[in-house]
Write an enzyme that holds these catalytic residues in place. Structure first.
Site, PDB file in Angstrom:
ATOM      1  CG  ASP A 181      60.282  93.707  68.115  1.00 46.49           C
ATOM      2  OD1 ASP A 181      60.408  93.296  69.279  1.00 46.49           O
ATOM      3  OD2 ASP A 181      60.736  94.815  67.731  1.00 46.49           O
ATOM      4  CD  GLU A 182      58.891  91.562  62.099  1.00 46.41           C
ATOM      5  OE1 GLU A 182      57.753  92.010  62.297  1.00 46.41           O
ATOM      6  OE2 GLU A 182      59.730  92.133  61.368  1.00 46.41           O
ATOM      7  CG  HIS A 232      54.417  93.235  65.618  1.00 43.91           C
ATOM      8  ND1 HIS A 232      55.429  93.823  64.900  1.00 43.91           N
ATOM      9  CD2 HIS A 232      54.411  93.858  66.825  1.00 43.91           C
ATOM     10  CE1 HIS A 232      55.996  94.770  65.645  1.00 43.91           C
ATOM     11  NE2 HIS A 232      55.406  94.794  66.808  1.00 43.91           N
ATOM     12  CB  THR A 257      58.738  89.340  58.872  1.00 43.82           C
ATOM     13  OG1 THR A 257      57.609  89.488  59.722  1.00 43.82           O
ATOM     14  CG2 THR A 257      58.488  90.040  57.571  1.00 43.82           C
ATOM     15  CD1 TRP A 311      63.847  94.835  71.189  1.00 37.18           C
ATOM     16  CD2 TRP A 311      65.165  95.963  69.769  1.00 37.18           C
ATOM     17  NE1 TRP A 311      63.422  94.558  69.909  1.00 37.18           N
ATOM     18  CE2 TRP A 311      64.222  95.233  69.009  1.00 37.18           C
ATOM     19  CE3 TRP A 311      66.098  96.740  69.089  1.00 37.18           C
ATOM     20  CZ2 TRP A 311      64.177  95.257  67.618  1.00 37.18           C
ATOM     21  CZ3 TRP A 311      66.055  96.770  67.693  1.00 37.18           C
ATOM     22  CH2 TRP A 311      65.107  96.032  66.981  1.00 37.18           C
ATOM     23  CD  GLU A 322      57.092  95.726  62.039  1.00 42.93           C
ATOM     24  OE1 GLU A 322      58.123  95.742  61.356  1.00 42.93           O
ATOM     25  OE2 GLU A 322      56.566  94.664  62.419  1.00 42.93           O
ATOM     26  CD  GLU A 351      61.343  94.726  59.081  1.00 39.97           C
ATOM     27  OE1 GLU A 351      60.582  95.632  59.472  1.00 39.97           O
ATOM     28  OE2 GLU A 351      61.187  93.533  59.382  1.00 39.97           O
ATOM     29  CG  HIS A 388      61.887  95.586  63.027  1.00 36.80           C
ATOM     30  ND1 HIS A 388      60.710  94.917  62.790  1.00 36.80           N
ATOM     31  CD2 HIS A 388      62.041  95.599  64.374  1.00 36.80           C
ATOM     32  CE1 HIS A 388      60.183  94.557  63.944  1.00 36.80           C
ATOM     33  NE2 HIS A 388      60.966  94.963  64.918  1.00 36.80           N
ATOM     34  CD  GLU A 445      53.948  91.956  61.774  1.00 35.69           C
ATOM     35  OE1 GLU A 445      55.105  91.624  62.083  1.00 35.69           O
ATOM     36  OE2 GLU A 445      53.610  93.133  61.636  1.00 35.69           O
TER      37      GLU A 445
HETATM   38 FE   LIG Z   1      56.436  93.083  61.149  1.00 31.62          FE
HETATM   39 FE   LIG Z   2      59.545  94.290  60.968  1.00 26.79          FE
END
Ligand SMILES: [Fe+2]
Ligand SMILES: [Fe+2]
Length: 331
Positions: free
Chosen positions: A198-199, A202, A169, A33, A113, A76, A116, A166
Site C-alpha cells: 500500500d505504501e 501511495h 514506510t 484487503w 491508510e 500508523e 494499517h 510513503e
Molecule cells: Fe502511508
Molecule cells: Fe501506512
C-alpha cells in the site's frame, strides 16, 4: 502574483486529473484487503488455536523488533493527525460545494491508510508480548500532540513530504516483514508485506503529483523541494512520548532501535533522496530562475554531502527500556 495564489492556480489546474490518480493508484474498497484477512477469525472455532500459534511464534522476536513494530503501529494509528493536516493544505478544499478531487483523494487515501494501524494494533494485542495500555497512552499523546513537519499549508512542500514518507514506510514495513518471516512468524510477515505494498502505491501517487506540478511550475516546485531537504524530512512520529514523558522523548530511542535493527537507517534517507532527484529529473532541469537554479544545484549535491556526514555518524548501542515492551533479554 503571490506564491500562495500561484499554488492555488496550479492546484486548480491539476484538480481535474485527480480522479484519474485515484483510479490509478488506489484500490476500490470492495476489492482491497481488510485487517481481518490477516488475523484469526474470531467467529471460527479455531480462533483460540490460531491465537495460541501467534503467541508461540511471537516468542522468537527480540526487544528491538518489538519496539520498532510498536512505534510503527503508533505512527500508523496517528492517522487523524495526517488527515486533518492534509485537509488544511492550500488547494485541498472540502467546502466549495462541488466535489473537489483533492479532498476526495485525501479521504480515500486516509481510508486505505486506516487499515494499517488497525491490523497491526490487533496483532500486537493478540501477540501477548507488549504492554497495550502503555501503547494506547502513547497513541493518545501522539494524536493530541500533533506534529510539525515544516510544510506549512503549502501543497508543494506537503507532497514532497508525503512522497518521501510513503517510501520510507514502504522500506521499514518491508524489512520488518522480512525479519518476521525469518524468525518464523508468517502471519505477521504477510501483514507487513501487504502494508508495504500500500505504501508503495501511495508513494508512486504522491511522486506523480509532484511531477505534474513540476510541469506547471518548475521554479516553485524545485524551491519547495530544496527547502524541505534543507529543513530535513522529520518523521511523522517525531513527537513520540511514553506515559509520564515529555514530547519527543521516546522518538530518539526508537530511532536508535530502528537504526540498530537496520529497519530504517540514515542510508535509506540518502537513497530515497537520490531516487526522488532521479525521478523528478532534477539533474536535467534547465531554464529555471536564478534562485531555483541554486536550489537545483543544492539538491544535486546533497546526497554526496549527506553520505559524508552519515559515515561519521554514531548512534547509541545502549538498550533503553521502553514501557511498551518488557525487557526479555533478547535483542
Ligand atoms: Fe502511508
Ligand atoms: Fe501506512
Amino acid at each position: 502574483m503571490s506564491i500562495k495564489n500561484v499554488r492555488l492556480e496550479v492546484m486548480q489546474a491539476i484538480e481535474p486529473k485527480v480522479e484519474g490518480f485515484i483510479d490509478e493508484f488506489l484500490i476500490p474498497t470492495e476489492k482491497i484487503w481488510q485487517p481481518t484477512d490477516f488475523l484469526p477469525d474470531s467467529q471460527s472455532d479455531d480462533f483460540f488455536d490460531e491465537v495460541e500459534k501467534i503467541r508461540g511464534e511471537a516468542k522468537e522476536l527480540g526487544y528491538d523488533f518489538w519496539v520498532t513494530l510498536v512505534a510503527d503501529t503508533i505512527t500508523e494509528e496517528a492517522l487523524p493527525t495526517y488527515e486533518s493536516w492534509l485537509m488544511d493544505v492550500e488547494g485541498i478544499d472540502q467546502h466549495n460545494g462541488k466535489e473537489n478531487g483533492w479532498s476526495k483523494w485525501v479521504r480515500a487515501w486516509t481510508a486505505e491508510e486506516n487499515r494499517h494501524g488497525d491490523v497491526l494494533n490487533k496483532y500486537l494485542y493478540l501477540s501477548g508480548r507488549v504492554n497495550m495500555r502503555e501503547i494506547e497512552i502513547t497513541t493518545q499523546h501522539l494524536i493530541s500532540d500533533g506534529f510539525d513537519i515544516g510544510t506549512d499549508r503549502d501543497p508543494y512542500k506537503n507532497f514532497v513530504y508525503t512522497t518521501f514518507q510513503e517510501l520510507a514506510t514502504n522500506i521499514s514495513h518491508k524489512r520488518v516483514g522480512k525479519m518476521a518471516k525469518k524468525k518464523g512468524n508468517p502471519l505477521l510477515a504477510k501483514m507487513c508485506t501487504i502494508i508495504a505494498g500500500d505504501e508503495m502505491r501511495h508513494h508512486l501517487a504522491y511522486r506523480e503529483f509532484v511531477k505534474t506540478i513540476m510541469g506547471q511550475d518548475p521554479d516553485g516546485m524545485v524551491l519547495a523541494f530544496a527547502d524541505m531537504m534543507k529543513k530535513k524530512i522529520v518523521m511523522p512520529a517525531h513527537f513520540l512520548r511514553e506515559s509520564g514523558g515529555t514530547i519527543g522523548e521516546a522518538f530518539e530511542q526508537f530511532s536508535n532501535c530502528a537504526q540498530r535493527l537496520g529497519v530504517y537507517t540514515a542510508q535509506d534517507y540518502i537513497d530515497i533522496l537520490k531516487k526522488l532527484n532521479d525521478y523528478w529529473d532534477i539533474g536535467n532541469l534547465r531554464g529555471l530562475s536564478e534562485q531555483a537554479e541554486k536550489g537545483r544545484v543544492y539538491l544535486m549535491k546533497l546526497p554526496e554531502r549527506l553520505q559524508r556526514i552519515s559515515e561519521r555518524m554514531q548512534f547509541s548501542q545502549e538498550q533503553y527500556t521502553f514501557k511498551w515492551v518488557e525487557a526479555n533479554g533478547m535483542l
